[in-house]
Scaffold this motif. Structure first.
Motif, PDB file in Angstrom:
ATOM      1  N   SER A  26       9.151   3.222   2.050  1.00  0.00           N
ATOM      2  CA  SER A  26       9.258   4.351   1.125  1.00  0.00           C
ATOM      3  C   SER A  26       8.200   4.345   0.025  1.00  0.00           C
ATOM      4  N   ASP A  27       7.699   3.160  -0.330  1.00  0.00           N
ATOM      5  CA  ASP A  27       6.793   3.050  -1.474  1.00  0.00           C
ATOM      6  C   ASP A  27       5.328   3.170  -1.019  1.00  0.00           C
ATOM      7  N   SER A  28       4.676   4.223  -1.452  1.00  0.00           N
ATOM      8  CA  SER A  28       3.286   4.435  -1.041  1.00  0.00           C
ATOM      9  C   SER A  28       2.341   3.364  -1.594  1.00  0.00           C
ATOM     10  N   ALA A  29       2.810   2.572  -2.566  1.00  0.00           N
ATOM     11  CA  ALA A  29       1.980   1.493  -3.119  1.00  0.00           C
ATOM     12  C   ALA A  29       1.965   0.267  -2.215  1.00  0.00           C
ATOM     13  N   SER A  30       2.876   0.198  -1.271  1.00  0.00           N
ATOM     14  CA  SER A  30       2.901  -0.948  -0.352  1.00  0.00           C
ATOM     15  C   SER A  30       1.637  -0.950   0.489  1.00  0.00           C
ATOM     16  N   ASN A  67       0.699   3.668  10.216  1.00  0.00           N
ATOM     17  CA  ASN A  67       0.405   5.056   9.869  1.00  0.00           C
ATOM     18  C   ASN A  67       0.770   5.231   8.402  1.00  0.00           C
ATOM     19  N   LYS A  68      -0.229   5.164   7.532  1.00  0.00           N
ATOM     20  CA  LYS A  68       0.036   5.228   6.099  1.00  0.00           C
ATOM     21  C   LYS A  68       0.533   6.596   5.673  1.00  0.00           C
ATOM     22  N   THR A  69       0.043   7.626   6.321  1.00  0.00           N
ATOM     23  CA  THR A  69       0.445   8.978   5.953  1.00  0.00           C
ATOM     24  C   THR A  69       1.935   9.173   6.178  1.00  0.00           C
ATOM     25  N   ALA A  70       2.394   8.719   7.320  1.00  0.00           N
ATOM     26  CA  ALA A  70       3.803   8.857   7.678  1.00  0.00           C
ATOM     27  C   ALA A  70       4.649   7.708   7.139  1.00  0.00           C
ATOM     28  N   LYS A  71       4.018   6.701   6.600  1.00  0.00           N
ATOM     29  CA  LYS A  71       4.693   5.511   6.079  1.00  0.00           C
ATOM     30  C   LYS A  71       5.528   4.846   7.165  1.00  0.00           C
ATOM     31  N   HIS A  72       4.909   4.590   8.302  1.00  0.00           N
ATOM     32  CA  HIS A  72       5.614   3.798   9.284  1.00  0.00           C
ATOM     33  C   HIS A  72       4.659   2.865  10.010  1.00  0.00           C
ATOM     34  N   PHE A  73       5.219   1.776  10.498  1.00  0.00           N
ATOM     35  CA  PHE A  73       4.443   0.779  11.229  1.00  0.00           C
ATOM     36  C   PHE A  73       5.314   0.228  12.356  1.00  0.00           C
ATOM     37  N   SER A  74       4.663  -0.190  13.409  1.00  0.00           N
ATOM     38  CA  SER A  74       5.387  -0.591  14.620  1.00  0.00           C
ATOM     39  C   SER A  74       4.840  -1.891  15.190  1.00  0.00           C
ATOM     40  N   SER A  85      12.611 -13.598  23.259  1.00  0.00           N
ATOM     41  CA  SER A  85      13.947 -13.261  22.756  1.00  0.00           C
ATOM     42  C   SER A  85      14.179 -13.924  21.404  1.00  0.00           C
ATOM     43  N   ALA A  86      14.497 -13.109  20.401  1.00  0.00           N
ATOM     44  CA  ALA A  86      14.676 -13.584  19.029  1.00  0.00           C
ATOM     45  C   ALA A  86      15.032 -12.378  18.171  1.00  0.00           C
ATOM     46  N   VAL A  87      15.172 -12.607  16.871  1.00  0.00           N
ATOM     47  CA  VAL A  87      15.329 -11.507  15.919  1.00  0.00           C
ATOM     48  C   VAL A  87      13.984 -11.288  15.236  1.00  0.00           C
ATOM     49  N   TYR A  88      13.558 -10.058  15.210  1.00  0.00           N
ATOM     50  CA  TYR A  88      12.284  -9.710  14.597  1.00  0.00           C
ATOM     51  C   TYR A  88      12.535  -8.912  13.324  1.00  0.00           C
ATOM     52  N   PHE A  89      11.822  -9.298  12.255  1.00  0.00           N
ATOM     53  CA  PHE A  89      11.941  -8.611  10.976  1.00  0.00           C
ATOM     54  C   PHE A  89      10.586  -8.020  10.586  1.00  0.00           C
ATOM     55  N   CYS A  90      10.608  -6.767  10.147  1.00  0.00           N
ATOM     56  CA  CYS A  90       9.430  -6.205   9.517  1.00  0.00           C
ATOM     57  C   CYS A  90       9.605  -6.328   8.007  1.00  0.00           C
TER      58      CYS A  90
END
Lengths: 113, 117
Positions: A26-30, A67-74, A85-90
């Motif tokens: 949510s934070d564009s400063a990130s 994608n900074k414009t959309a504020k998402h990363f994958s 197999s594991a737990v992944y955290f962004c």
């Protein structure tokens, strides 16, 4: 403050297939976006990260797109193996030295042999 | 990659006792370290930011008198859980911030499993 959403919460794939995990912030400063892999009973292990001056980064079977414009990363994992197999955290932060990371809720990935 | 260790890896204690957990950056100096706790099947919850030579910054809802943090050197931060109770049972994880080329990266320790009886 920053809020990071992560999807899906669980993901099952067949061995050899690709897995994709998505996060929004949510934070564009990130400007710093790491991904961590956590196995049961262990601490998170940094697997790849990306900073906002690039749109994609790849390391063997793992890639991250931003994608900074959309504020998402994958996170993209190709040719999955059972040991993936594991737990992944962004996570996201403004990376200003002592700024803590804000984590997503995690994705439990199961790779079925 | 950078290595962060934690000691002990597992501790069981009686209610009312205090427990100290150590976090060390083994091959780099860390001005800033972070302490998290993690409940089963949940994400990491930041407890406090520990800066070398200064007081820690605690997150809202975390009792600073109960969770004492000391960051006396650039390679060591300690978390002391005072007068521990069963509800303090959790997985405690530290991370250390490695600053290189103007950017910092957080590396995590292996965690400490605390069980309070």
């Amino acid at each position: 403050g920053e809020n990071v959403e992560q999807h899906p919460s669980t993901l099952s794939v067949q061995e050899g297939d690709s897995a994709v995990i998505k996060c929004t912030y949510s934070d564009s400063a990130s400007n710093y976006f790491p991904w961590y892999k956590q196995e049961l009973g262990k601490g998170p292990q940094l697997i790849i990260d990306i900073r906002s001056n690039v749109g994609e980064k790849k390391d063997q079977r793992i890639a991250v797109t931003l994608n900074k414009t959309a504020k998402h990363f994958s996170l993209h994992i190709t040719e999955t193996q059972p040991e993936d197999s594991a737990v992944y955290f962004c996570a996201a932060s403004s990376n200003s030295g002592n700024t803590p990371l804000v984590f997503g809720k995690g994705t439990r990935l199961s790779v079925i042999a | 990659g950078a290595v962060v260790s934690q000691h002990p890896s597992r501790v069981i204690c009686k209610s009312g006792t205090s427990v100290k957990i150590e976090c060390r950056s083994l091959d780099f100096q860390a001005t800033t370290m972070f302490w998290y706790r993690q409940f089963p099947k949940q994400s990491l919850m930041l407890m406090a930011t520990s800066n070398e030579g200064s007081k820690a910054t605690y997150e809202q809802g975390v009792e600073k008198d109960k969770f004492l943090i000391n960051h006396a050197s650039l390679t060591l931060s300690t978390l002391t859980v005072t007068s521990a109770h069963p509800e303090d049972s959790s997985f405690y994880i530290c991370s250390a911030s490695l600053v290189a080329a103007g950017a910092d990266t957080q590396y995590f320790g292996p965690g400490t499993r605390l069980t309070v009886l």
